[in-house]
Design a protein around this motif. Sequence first.
Motif, PDB file in Angstrom:
ATOM      1  N   VAL A 226     -49.476  30.891 -14.686  1.00  0.00           N
ATOM      2  CA  VAL A 226     -48.707  32.073 -14.288  1.00  0.00           C
ATOM      3  C   VAL A 226     -48.959  33.221 -15.259  1.00  0.00           C
ATOM      4  O   VAL A 226     -49.169  34.375 -14.833  1.00  0.00           O
ATOM      5  CB  VAL A 226     -47.202  31.740 -14.240  1.00  0.00           C
ATOM      6  N   VAL A 227     -48.964  32.954 -16.544  1.00  0.00           N
ATOM      7  CA  VAL A 227     -49.170  34.006 -17.537  1.00  0.00           C
ATOM      8  C   VAL A 227     -50.557  34.615 -17.394  1.00  0.00           C
ATOM      9  O   VAL A 227     -50.728  35.850 -17.458  1.00  0.00           O
ATOM     10  CB  VAL A 227     -48.962  33.436 -18.956  1.00  0.00           C
ATOM     11  N   ARG A 228     -51.562  33.787 -17.156  1.00  0.00           N
ATOM     12  CA  ARG A 228     -52.927  34.306 -17.024  1.00  0.00           C
ATOM     13  C   ARG A 228     -53.114  35.073 -15.724  1.00  0.00           C
ATOM     14  O   ARG A 228     -53.810  36.092 -15.696  1.00  0.00           O
ATOM     15  CB  ARG A 228     -53.920  33.148 -17.121  1.00  0.00           C
ATOM     16  N   VAL A 229     -52.514  34.576 -14.642  1.00  0.00           N
ATOM     17  CA  VAL A 229     -52.594  35.330 -13.377  1.00  0.00           C
ATOM     18  C   VAL A 229     -51.935  36.691 -13.531  1.00  0.00           C
ATOM     19  O   VAL A 229     -52.462  37.714 -13.084  1.00  0.00           O
ATOM     20  CB  VAL A 229     -51.942  34.526 -12.237  1.00  0.00           C
ATOM     21  N   LEU A 230     -50.789  36.729 -14.192  1.00  0.00           N
ATOM     22  CA  LEU A 230     -50.106  38.002 -14.421  1.00  0.00           C
ATOM     23  C   LEU A 230     -50.939  38.915 -15.289  1.00  0.00           C
ATOM     24  O   LEU A 230     -51.080  40.120 -14.995  1.00  0.00           O
ATOM     25  CB  LEU A 230     -48.743  37.743 -15.078  1.00  0.00           C
ATOM     26  N   GLY A 231     -51.528  38.354 -16.362  1.00  0.00           N
ATOM     27  CA  GLY A 231     -52.368  39.170 -17.229  1.00  0.00           C
ATOM     28  C   GLY A 231     -53.587  39.708 -16.508  1.00  0.00           C
ATOM     29  O   GLY A 231     -53.957  40.886 -16.677  1.00  0.00           O
ATOM     30  N   ASN A 232     -54.241  38.868 -15.699  1.00  0.00           N
ATOM     31  CA  ASN A 232     -55.413  39.320 -14.940  1.00  0.00           C
ATOM     32  C   ASN A 232     -55.046  40.435 -13.968  1.00  0.00           C
ATOM     33  O   ASN A 232     -55.796  41.399 -13.784  1.00  0.00           O
ATOM     34  CB  ASN A 232     -56.018  38.148 -14.173  1.00  0.00           C
ATOM     35  N   THR A 233     -53.889  40.289 -13.342  1.00  0.00           N
ATOM     36  CA  THR A 233     -53.467  41.286 -12.357  1.00  0.00           C
ATOM     37  C   THR A 233     -53.146  42.622 -13.030  1.00  0.00           C
ATOM     38  O   THR A 233     -53.552  43.691 -12.547  1.00  0.00           O
ATOM     39  CB  THR A 233     -52.243  40.775 -11.588  1.00  0.00           C
ATOM     40  N   LEU A 234     -52.410  42.575 -14.131  1.00  0.00           N
ATOM     41  CA  LEU A 234     -51.995  43.815 -14.787  1.00  0.00           C
ATOM     42  C   LEU A 234     -53.171  44.545 -15.427  1.00  0.00           C
ATOM     43  O   LEU A 234     -53.125  45.776 -15.596  1.00  0.00           O
ATOM     44  CB  LEU A 234     -50.931  43.516 -15.852  1.00  0.00           C
ATOM     45  N   SER A 235     -54.215  43.828 -15.781  1.00  0.00           N
ATOM     46  CA  SER A 235     -55.389  44.471 -16.381  1.00  0.00           C
ATOM     47  C   SER A 235     -56.446  44.834 -15.349  1.00  0.00           C
ATOM     48  O   SER A 235     -57.486  45.406 -15.718  1.00  0.00           O
ATOM     49  CB  SER A 235     -55.994  43.548 -17.444  1.00  0.00           C
ATOM     50  N   ASP A 236     -56.207  44.529 -14.095  1.00  0.00           N
ATOM     51  CA  ASP A 236     -57.166  44.833 -13.031  1.00  0.00           C
ATOM     52  C   ASP A 236     -57.081  46.316 -12.669  1.00  0.00           C
ATOM     53  O   ASP A 236     -55.989  46.855 -12.456  1.00  0.00           O
ATOM     54  CB  ASP A 236     -56.862  43.966 -11.807  1.00  0.00           C
ATOM     55  N   GLN A 237     -58.254  46.956 -12.568  1.00  0.00           N
ATOM     56  CA  GLN A 237     -58.286  48.379 -12.245  1.00  0.00           C
ATOM     57  C   GLN A 237     -57.795  48.675 -10.830  1.00  0.00           C
ATOM     58  O   GLN A 237     -57.301  49.773 -10.556  1.00  0.00           O
ATOM     59  CB  GLN A 237     -59.736  48.904 -12.398  1.00  0.00           C
ATOM     60  N   ARG A 238     -57.890  47.703  -9.951  1.00  0.00           N
ATOM     61  CA  ARG A 238     -57.448  47.905  -8.569  1.00  0.00           C
ATOM     62  C   ARG A 238     -55.928  48.052  -8.474  1.00  0.00           C
ATOM     63  O   ARG A 238     -55.408  48.518  -7.468  1.00  0.00           O
ATOM     64  CB  ARG A 238     -57.920  46.750  -7.693  1.00  0.00           C
ATOM     65  N   LEU A 239     -55.213  47.651  -9.515  1.00  0.00           N
ATOM     66  CA  LEU A 239     -53.768  47.805  -9.515  1.00  0.00           C
ATOM     67  C   LEU A 239     -53.363  49.272  -9.576  1.00  0.00           C
ATOM     68  O   LEU A 239     -52.247  49.631  -9.184  1.00  0.00           O
ATOM     69  CB  LEU A 239     -53.171  47.047 -10.710  1.00  0.00           C
ATOM     70  N   ARG A 240     -54.266  50.130 -10.042  1.00  0.00           N
ATOM     71  CA  ARG A 240     -53.960  51.557 -10.186  1.00  0.00           C
ATOM     72  C   ARG A 240     -54.198  52.348  -8.910  1.00  0.00           C
ATOM     73  O   ARG A 240     -54.026  53.566  -8.880  1.00  0.00           O
ATOM     74  CB  ARG A 240     -54.779  52.139 -11.331  1.00  0.00           C
TER      75      ARG A 240
END
Length: 309
Positions: free
Chosen positions: A80-94
Amino acid sequence: MTENGGRRQAWWRGMRESVQGADTELWPEGLMEVVPDGLDREYGQFGDLYPQQQLQLQLLYGASQRAFERRTRVSARITVVRVLGNTLSDQRLREAKPNEHLTEYLDQEIADLRGRLAQDSATAVSRGLNFGLAMGSAASLALLVAPLLWGVDLLGALGVTLNCTNRWSLLGAFVCGGVGAFGAVLSVLVRLRGSADQLARRQTNGREGIVVPGQMARSMRHEGVYRVFVGWILALAVYFLLSGGIVTVFEPPATTTEICPAPGNPGSAAAGTEFWGFWCAIGFVAGFNERWAFGILSRDSTRRPGKSS
């Protein structure tokens, strides 16, 4: 503490956790507490664009801290922590709208986590039930052996005298009941082979997270012990019905009168063998039908997929 003492303590803790599950988390964490430093704004953006996935990760993070096995707790929380970290650092989130590929990634990871935690619940149910059956079998063996070894002496101390016929009748009852207990154990194991996940869903009424896996294990331990004693009671009931002549569906191949010696009749060893074989078979069949009691699984869940009634 010595090295051997530490090893014994670690072994004992591992054995206890394998039966009861890992210790309860006294201070469980929330998903917000594991957001990497400096990504608070991205976490807010994540909640705005992917509210369903954020909610699922929050629920799964809480469920991971209640998992039955410690390794499952650790691996699921790390995931869960790694999935959250990957998502928050993904440029597509912006981006202004949810990205279909990022959504697919989150949904797949969430599905994998759900499957892992569902398997953990099934493990808790299986382990609890198996341990309960083992406890019930041990108690059944004690109930069978103790009267055979010391029952006559105890009755003699109380002033009760048993003749040969009485002894064979009581031995038949105890053996029939004991074999019935093991028939009940086999019945449960056969019906629940590969059905632990269905039983876990029944324990939670189909909704995940309602019952903690450790509580499932404790509940199924009680169920396992209960099933063994249901087998005892059913086998004894059938024994008394048949041996007392109340029900005449089956006629015993040998009676206690034929076994015990009488004036001019030394008794028959072959009749004794037939007596044991008959009542062991009757006890096993009666105990195997412990499913007459309230079912561990519903009828629908024990049918094969695609098979109609």
